[in-house]
Scaffold this motif. Structure first.
Motif: not given
Length: 357
Positions: A327, A309, A312, A325, A287
């Protein structure tokens, strides 16, 4: 109407087989998205258009039609409707139908260039007649007006266009291809194009420049968006199985200026992404947050991290295991579009979901 939000689309094609390992291949491509649902070419065939246009030596009507033909040759066929009209005697040279370059070229070829010498120029009445036609159109539409800007009788065209703006709001864009060679004509046309916030003014001779021509076409008709196609090919065990092709679409998320919180408009696409990740539990994603170039580099780095964030966190709160995930914030360092334009900056304020493995 087509969705006008400038979101990027990440298309992931998965070849799902009985497997123990995988290899990933990726490529990107630019996809054109229409800005409008329909448009009309609107040509001034009043007597003053038979006069010579500047240093070209050609009548204004010829210079205007040649510019419109050059434009027509680069307009992509994206499913919008189109029509071709002329004034002051309001005439239809191509009725409203799905846009085809060849069909429109035939319509443009049928507009006469041998114009009557003695006739008034009621430009306001021309727009009033056009208004009666477009009043039946749905969605967002554009009018591309070719003229020298001279009017000498009837209603004030600016008042008629002002009434159209009040009636249609941001559904209506008026663009000008000018063959004006007098200060009054140029001033009239520039004023008309400025009455719709999306209006674009260009001189007919400038459209001989391919870069200007392409920019005008993009400003009027379409946006460019990028698709990343990732193909994951799984190793097959025996006996061989017939592949099943499935398509997953992750929609990227664009944020407002200096914003990073999830909005209600993002929730449907986020829900779709969470559902896809639930369907493929071994798929991990990055992400990534991005910004435009407004502000300092340090501030933009933090803003990009907050954007990534927030996406996510939403996915994790809605069933996606956090360990799937990754980030990362990229700040302003990876722009995909021109930060010198308003639309480019909007597209650069984004969060991307990229397949990791």
């Amino acid at each position: 109407m087509h969705n006008r939000n400038s979101t990027l689309i990440l298309t992931v094609t998965l070849a799902i087989l009985l497997a123990f390992g995988s290899m990933a291949f990726a490529e990107s491509k630019i996809v054109l998205k229409p800005k409008i649902d329909s448009f009309a070419y609107f040509v001034d065939t009043s007597p003053s258009m038979s006069q010579s246009y500047g240093s070209t030596g050609s009548p204004k009507i010829i210079a205007g039609l040649n510019a419109l033909k050059r434009l027509n040759n680069v307009v992509p066929e994206l499913g919008y409707d189109s029509a071709l009209y002329a004034m002051p005697d309001f005439s239809t040279y191509s009725p409203k139908a799905t846009f085809s370059r060849s069909a429109m070229a035939s319509g443009l070829a049928s507009i006469p260039s041998d114009l009557p010498f003695f006739q008034s120029t009621p430009m306001g009445e021309g727009f009033a007649n056009l208004d009666k036609v477009v009043a039946k159109w749905q969605g967002k539409f554009a009018v591309i007006f070719v003229s020298d800007g001279l009017t000498n009788s009837g209603r004030n065209p600016a008042r008629v266009v002002s009434d159209m703006v009040k009636k249609y709001g941001d559904r209506f864009c008026l663009h000008i291809i000018s063959v004006a060679d007098t200060p009054r004509g140029k001033a009239n046309l520039k004023h008309l194009s400025s009455m719709t916030p999306c209006g674009v003014y260009v001189d007919a001779t400038d459209l001989a420049d391919k870069a200007i021509l392409d920019k005008f076409a993009q400003d009027v008709f379409y946006t460019q968006e990028e698709e990343l196609i990732v193909e994951i090919v799984e190793e097959v065990v025996v006996p061989p199985v017939v592949p099943v092709q499935e398509k997953i679409v992750f929609r990227n998320f664009n944020f407002g200026f200096d914003k990073y919180k999830i909005t209600d408009e993002m929730v449907p696409a986020l829900t779709e992404a969470a559902s896809m990740l639930d369907e493929y539990p071994n798929l991990k994603v990055m992400v990534g947050g991005h910004t435009d170039s407004s502000g300092s580099e340090a501030y933009n780095q933090g803003l990009s991290e907050r954007r990534a964030k927030s996406v996510a966190d939403w996915l994790a709160a809605n069933g996606v295991a956090p360990e799937r995930l990754q980030v990362k914030g990229y700040g302003e360092l990876n722009p995909k579009y021109d930060n010198k334009t308003k639309e480019g900056r909007k597209l650069n304020r984004r969060v991307e979901i990229d397949v990791e493995e």
